[in-house]
Design a protein around this motif. Structure first.
Motif, short mmCIF file in Angstrom:
data_model
loop_
_atom_site.label_atom_id
_atom_site.label_comp_id
_atom_site.label_asym_id
_atom_site.label_seq_id
_atom_site.Cartn_x
_atom_site.Cartn_y
_atom_site.Cartn_z
N ALA A 74 50.86 14.65 14.87
CA ALA A 74 50.71 13.15 14.35
C ALA A 74 51.69 12.52 15.07
O ALA A 74 51.36 11.06 15.70
N ASP A 75 52.89 12.75 15.53
CA ASP A 75 53.99 11.96 16.06
C ASP A 75 54.95 13.05 16.91
O ASP A 75 55.18 14.11 16.29
N LEU A 76 55.22 12.75 18.13
CA LEU A 76 56.01 13.52 18.91
C LEU A 76 57.36 12.15 19.26
O LEU A 76 56.93 11.42 19.98
N VAL A 77 58.57 12.76 18.89
CA VAL A 77 59.59 11.77 19.20
C VAL A 77 60.43 12.31 19.98
O VAL A 77 61.16 13.61 19.71
N PHE A 78 61.01 11.76 20.97
CA PHE A 78 62.05 12.16 21.71
C PHE A 78 63.53 11.32 21.56
O PHE A 78 63.33 10.14 21.15
N VAL A 79 64.48 12.07 21.28
CA VAL A 79 65.76 11.50 20.92
C VAL A 79 66.96 12.33 22.22
O VAL A 79 66.68 12.98 22.77
N ARG A 80 68.06 11.63 22.15
CA ARG A 80 69.24 12.03 23.11
C ARG A 80 69.53 13.28 22.58
O ARG A 80 69.63 13.65 21.48
N ARG A 81 70.13 14.00 23.51
CA ARG A 81 70.68 15.31 23.01
C ARG A 81 72.03 15.13 22.19
O ARG A 81 72.73 14.07 22.07
N GLY A 82 71.71 16.04 20.98
CA GLY A 82 73.02 15.97 19.85
C GLY A 82 72.62 15.07 18.84
O GLY A 82 73.45 14.91 18.06
N ARG A 83 71.44 14.41 19.03
CA ARG A 83 71.06 13.54 17.82
C ARG A 83 70.44 13.88 16.55
O ARG A 83 70.30 13.55 15.46
N LEU A 122 66.60 15.26 8.74
CA LEU A 122 65.81 14.74 10.08
C LEU A 122 64.50 13.92 9.56
O LEU A 122 64.00 12.91 9.86
N ARG A 123 63.94 14.58 8.71
CA ARG A 123 62.77 13.77 8.01
C ARG A 123 62.85 12.58 7.37
O ARG A 123 62.34 11.61 7.51
N GLU A 124 64.06 12.44 6.51
CA GLU A 124 64.44 11.20 5.74
C GLU A 124 64.82 10.16 6.86
O GLU A 124 64.51 9.08 6.32
N ARG A 125 65.63 10.55 7.81
CA ARG A 125 65.85 9.54 8.90
C ARG A 125 64.62 8.84 9.51
O ARG A 125 64.53 7.66 9.84
N TYR A 126 63.73 10.03 9.91
CA TYR A 126 62.49 9.63 10.29
C TYR A 126 61.77 8.50 9.58
O TYR A 126 61.07 7.51 10.16
N LEU A 127 61.44 8.79 8.32
CA LEU A 127 60.82 7.86 7.44
C LEU A 127 61.30 6.70 7.19
O LEU A 127 60.81 5.59 6.92
N ARG A 128 62.58 6.63 7.21
CA ARG A 128 63.36 5.19 7.18
C ARG A 128 63.37 4.47 8.43
O ARG A 128 64.41 3.43 8.57
N GLY A 129 62.92 5.18 9.40
CA GLY A 129 62.95 4.36 10.93
C GLY A 129 64.42 4.48 11.69
O GLY A 129 64.61 3.42 12.33
N GLU A 130 65.00 5.50 11.15
CA GLU A 130 66.40 5.36 11.65
C GLU A 130 66.73 6.45 12.87
O GLU A 130 67.77 6.50 13.35
N LEU A 131 65.73 7.04 13.50
CA LEU A 131 65.81 7.65 14.62
C LEU A 131 65.83 6.67 15.75
O LEU A 131 65.02 5.71 15.98
N ASP A 132 66.81 7.06 16.69
CA ASP A 132 66.78 6.24 18.09
C ASP A 132 65.98 6.66 19.18
O ASP A 132 66.48 7.59 19.61
N ALA A 153 51.86 16.80 11.04
CA ALA A 153 53.12 17.33 11.54
C ALA A 153 53.72 16.38 12.48
O ALA A 153 52.99 15.65 13.37
N VAL A 154 54.92 16.44 12.27
CA VAL A 154 55.80 15.33 13.25
C VAL A 154 56.95 16.49 13.87
O VAL A 154 57.59 17.25 13.37
N LEU A 155 57.17 16.05 15.19
CA LEU A 155 57.98 17.07 15.96
C LEU A 155 58.98 16.01 16.62
O LEU A 155 58.62 15.03 17.61
N VAL A 156 60.32 16.27 16.28
CA VAL A 156 61.25 15.71 17.23
C VAL A 156 62.08 16.47 17.96
O VAL A 156 62.44 17.50 17.82
N GLY A 200 69.30 26.07 22.66
CA GLY A 200 71.05 26.32 22.64
C GLY A 200 71.28 24.97 22.20
O GLY A 200 71.48 24.45 21.18
N ALA A 201 71.81 24.29 23.29
CA ALA A 201 72.51 22.85 23.13
C ALA A 201 71.36 21.82 22.70
O ALA A 201 71.65 20.88 22.11
N VAL A 202 70.19 22.17 23.07
CA VAL A 202 68.84 21.11 23.04
C VAL A 202 67.96 21.66 22.12
O VAL A 202 67.42 22.99 22.37
N ARG A 203 67.90 21.04 21.18
CA ARG A 203 66.99 21.60 20.02
C ARG A 203 65.84 20.86 19.39
O ARG A 203 65.67 19.48 20.05
N ALA A 204 65.07 21.21 18.64
CA ALA A 204 63.83 20.39 18.08
C ALA A 204 63.78 20.80 16.65
O ALA A 204 64.23 21.80 16.11
#
Length: 580
Positions: free
Chosen positions: A521-530, A544-554, A487-490, A469-473
Motif C-alpha cells: 500500500a505504501d513504500l517509504v524511503f528514509v535516510r540511513r539510521g532513521r 515505526l508504525r506509530e510514527r508513520y501514522l502520525r506523519g512523523e517520518l521524514d 502492508a507498509v514498508l519503510v 546491517g547498517a541499512v535496515r527495513a
C-alpha cells in the motif's frame, strides 16, 4: 565442587578461584581500557553496597541503573546486588538528543517498579529537573555522587536459590517494558546450561577449551548481561567489553580484539555479522587472525543464511571456521538460553514446512538446536494443544530458566505462564527435537486473509538494497477500513537521489509482488539510521508504525509517488482508529 547458591556466592567464588582474571572495559572510542581483576570487582561491589545503604536503599528494593557500559555501571548494579536489593538495568540516554523522552520513560518505569532509587548521568538528572519530573529527581543519583558517599555497614545477604536476584526489562520494542523477575537459581542454571551447550560438541564444558569472552552487547540486554557477564563470572572467563556505539561505528575493533589472542568466544545478533561484512575494510582483513574464535553465537533476531554465508566467505580465509557459528534461541522470560545448536558442524537449514509457505514465504530456516540442559520445548496450536514435529505453532518452554513472573503484573504473568509453560509468542517447528524459528505472532500482518511476517518483507527489501546491517527495513500493516489491513514498508537508503530512489522503489515493489504475491500500500524511503531500533539492533516495528501514522517520518522525495510505482499513498490518521 558444589554449585553456588546465589549470584553473590558465585562472585565470591570467582574472586577466589580466578584471582588473576577479570573484566576489561573499553572507553567510548575503543582505544583505552580499564581492567579490574575479579577480587577488585568483588571488593568494589561490597563498598558500593554500603554506599547504597547510606543513601537509604534497602534489601528487596528495586534499584534502576541507566548507564552505558562502564565501571560506573558495574559498581552501581553489583552494589545493589550485594546489598540484597534488586538491580534493574535500563538503556542509557541516547548520545544525542531525546533526553526528554528518556526522562519520561525513566519516570514511568520507576512508577511501575515502585522504585525510589536510580543512578543516571548528570545530563539526565539535569533534564529531569528542567522538566519538573520530581520522582526522577528524588530517586536519581549520579555516578560521581555515588562514588563520594561514605559507605554504611552492611550485613551481607544470604539469599536462597529461589529468591529474586535481579529484574530484567523486556526489550521494550513496544510501549513500556515489563520487569522480568529472575531468581538466583535461574540465573546460575542458565549460565551453566549455556556453558554445557557450547561445549557439547567436545563432550565437555566450554571452559575446558575457552579462556575469554569478547562482547559489545549492552549490559541491560539479556544476551549481554547473562550470556556474557554472568557466564564469565560463573566460570571465571576473562571478559572484555566494548560499548555498543563503539561497535556500530567501528565494527573492526570487535574482530581486532579477538584476533590472534587466546581461545575466546563471542555472541551477537545477525545484524552484527552483516555489519562486519559491509563495513570492515579490505586493508584490515589482512591483519586479522580469527582462528582463536572458537564459538560465535548468533541469536536475538532471525538468523539469515545469507549473512552466515557472506561472513564465512569474507572471514573464513582469516581463520574463522565453518563450524564456529552457533545459532541459539532465547528470551528474557527464560533468563536467556532456551535452545543451542550443539551439532559441532556448519549452520544447518531446513525448508519451511508446506503449511508455512503461504504465511511466511520463507524458503529455508536455520536450525537453533535442541533445548539446553533440563529444558523442554514444545510447539502448540490454539488452546495450547501440542502439535507434531514439522508443524508450525507457538514455541512454549518449561524448565529451570523460566522466570518468576512480571513484577506487579499478575494478569500479564498469567497470560504468559500457563500450566507451567512459558508461552513465548514466537513461531517455529521441531525437527528431530531441534527448533527452527519462523517468526513471531505479535508482529503478524494479515492481508486479505493471508498471513505475512514483517521480516519476510524486510528481507526482500534488504535483498534489493543490499542492506541488512547498517541499512535496515521495517514492515507493518495499517487498517484500511472495510478492506481490512494493508502492508507498509519503510526502507533506509544510502542514496537520496529522487530518480534512483524511484527506480529502487519499483524494483522493491516488483520483488515483493513476485516473492510474496503481495502489493504494498505504501513504500517509504528514509535516510540511513532513521528507523527506531532497540539497543540490540532490532527494528522497533510498532514505534515505526506509530510514527508513520502520525506523519512523523521524514520521507525522501521520490517522483511519481512515495516509493515509486502505483498504489503508493499516505494513509490519513482517521482511517486507522482502533487498529490493534
Amino acid at each position: 565442587m558444589s554449585h553456588p547458591e546465589s549470584l553473590q556466592h558465585a562472585f565470591e567464588r570467582v574472586a577466589a578461584d580466578f584471582p588473576d582474571r577479570g573484566i576489561a572495559v573499553y572507553d567510548r572510542r575503543g582505544r583505552h581500557r580499564e581492567h579490574r581483576r575479579y577480587p577488585e570487582v568483588v571488593a568494589a561491589a561490597r563498598a558500593f553496597a554500603g554506599k547504597w545503604a547510606a543513601l537509604g536503599a534497602s534489601p528487596g528494593e528495586p534499584v534502576l541503573v541507566s548507564l552505558p557500559t562502564s565501571w560506573d555501571w558495574f559498581d552501581a548494579w553489583l552494589g545493589a546486588l550485594f546489598l540484597g536489593a534488586h538491580p534493574v538495568a535500563m538503556a542509557p540516554a541516547p548520545a544525542f538528543g531525546a533526553a526528554e523522552g528518556h526522562v519520561r520513560r525513566i519516570a514511568s518505569i520507576l512508577e511501575g517498579l515502585g522504585a525510589g532509587r536510580a543512578v543516571v548521568s548528570d545530563a539526565v538528572r539535569d533534564e529531569a529537573r528542567r522538566l519538573g519530573e520530581e520522582h526522577v529527581v528524588r530517586a536519581a543519583v549520579t555516578p560521581s555522587e555515588l562514588r563520594t558517599v561514605t559507605p554504611a555497614a552492611v550485613v551481607p545477604p544470604a539469599p536462597a536459590p529461589g529468591d529474586l536476584a535481579f529484574l530484567q526489562l523486556t526489550s521494550g520494542s513496544t510501549g513500556l517494558p515489563r520487569a522480568v523477575m529472575i531468581p538466583h537459581r535461574a540465573a546460575l542454571h542458565n549460565a551453566m546450561a549455556i556453558d554445557y551447550a557450547i561445549g557439547a560438541p567436545q563432550n565437555t564444558q566450554a571452559r575446558a577449551f575457552t579462556e575469554s569472552i569478547v562482547s559489545w552487547l549492552p549490559l541491560h540486554h539479556d544476551m549481554g548481561l547473562v550470556g556474557c557477564f554472568l557466564l564469565a563470572v560463573r566460570y571465571g572467563y576473562a571478559l572484555t567489553l566494548f560499548q555498543p556505539a563503539t561497535f556500530l561505528a567501528r565494527p573492526h575493533l570487535w574482530l581486532d580484539e579477538m584476533s590472534g589472542g587466546p581461545a575466546c568466544m563471542t555472541t551477537a545478533p545477525n545484524f552484527a555479522y552483516q555489519l562486519c561484512v559491509e563495513r570492515v575494510a579490505e586493508r584490515r582483513l589482512e591483519e586479522l587472525d580469527l582462528a582463536s574464535v572458537r564459538n560465535a553465537m548468533t541469536g536475538a533476531e532471525m538468523i539469515r543464511p545469507e549473512t552466515v554465508g557472506a561472513f564465512l566467505d569474507l572471514f573464513g580465509p582469516r581463520g574463522f571456521g565453518t563450524s564456529t557459528f552457533r545459532p541459539c534461541y532465547g528470551l528474557a522470560e527464560a533468563t536467556l538460553a532456551v535452545t543451542f545448536d550443539q551439532s559441532g558442524g556448519e549452520v544447518r537449514t531446513r525448508p519451511a514446512p508446506e503449511d508455512t509457505d503461504r504465511s511466511l514465504g520463507l524458503r529455508d530456516v536455520v536450525c537453533n538446536g535442541p533445548p539446553v540442559l533440563d529444558t523442554e520445548v514444545r510447539i502448540c496450536g490454539p488452546g495450547d494443544v501440542p502439535r507434531p514435529e514439522g508443524a508450525v505453532g507457538e514455541v512454549q518452554i518449561r524448565g529451570p530458566g523460566v522466570f518468576g513472573g512480571y513484577l506487579h503484573e499478575p494478569e500479564a504473568t498469567a497470560a504468559t505462564l500457563r500450566k507451567g509453560w512459558l508461552c513465548t509468542g514466537d513461531l517455529g517447528f521441531l525437527d528431530a527435537g531441534e527448533l527452527y524459528l519462523t517468526g513471531r505472532t505479535k508482529d503478524l500482518l494479515i492481508i486479505r486473509g493471508h498471513n505475512f511476517m514483517p521480516h519476510e518483507l524486510e528481507w526482500v527489501a534488504e535483498g534489493v538494497t543490499g542492506g541488512g546491517g547498517a541499512v535496515r527495513a521495517g514492515a507493518f500493516s495499517v487498517a484500511a477500513g472495510p478492506t481490512g489491513e494493508e502492508a507498509v514498508l519503510v526502507v533506509e537508503a544510502h542514496d537520496v537521489d529522487a530518480a534512483r530512489l524511484g527506480a529502487l522503489g519499483r524494483e522493491i515493489r516488483d520483488s515483493v509482488g513476485r516473492s510474496l504475491s503481495l502489493t504494498l500500500a505504501d513504500l517509504v524511503f528514509v535516510r540511513r539510521g532513521r528507523l527506531p531500533r532497540t539497543t540490540s539492533g532490532k527494528v522497533k516495528r510498532r514505534q515505526l508504525r506509530e510514527r508513520y501514522l502520525r506523519g512523523e517520518l521524514d520521507r525522501l522525495e521520490v517522483p511519481g509517488g512515495q516509493g515509486g510505482g502505483s498504489g503508493a499513498r499516505t494513509p490519513r490518521n482517521e482511517n486507522h482508529e482502533g487498529t490493534p
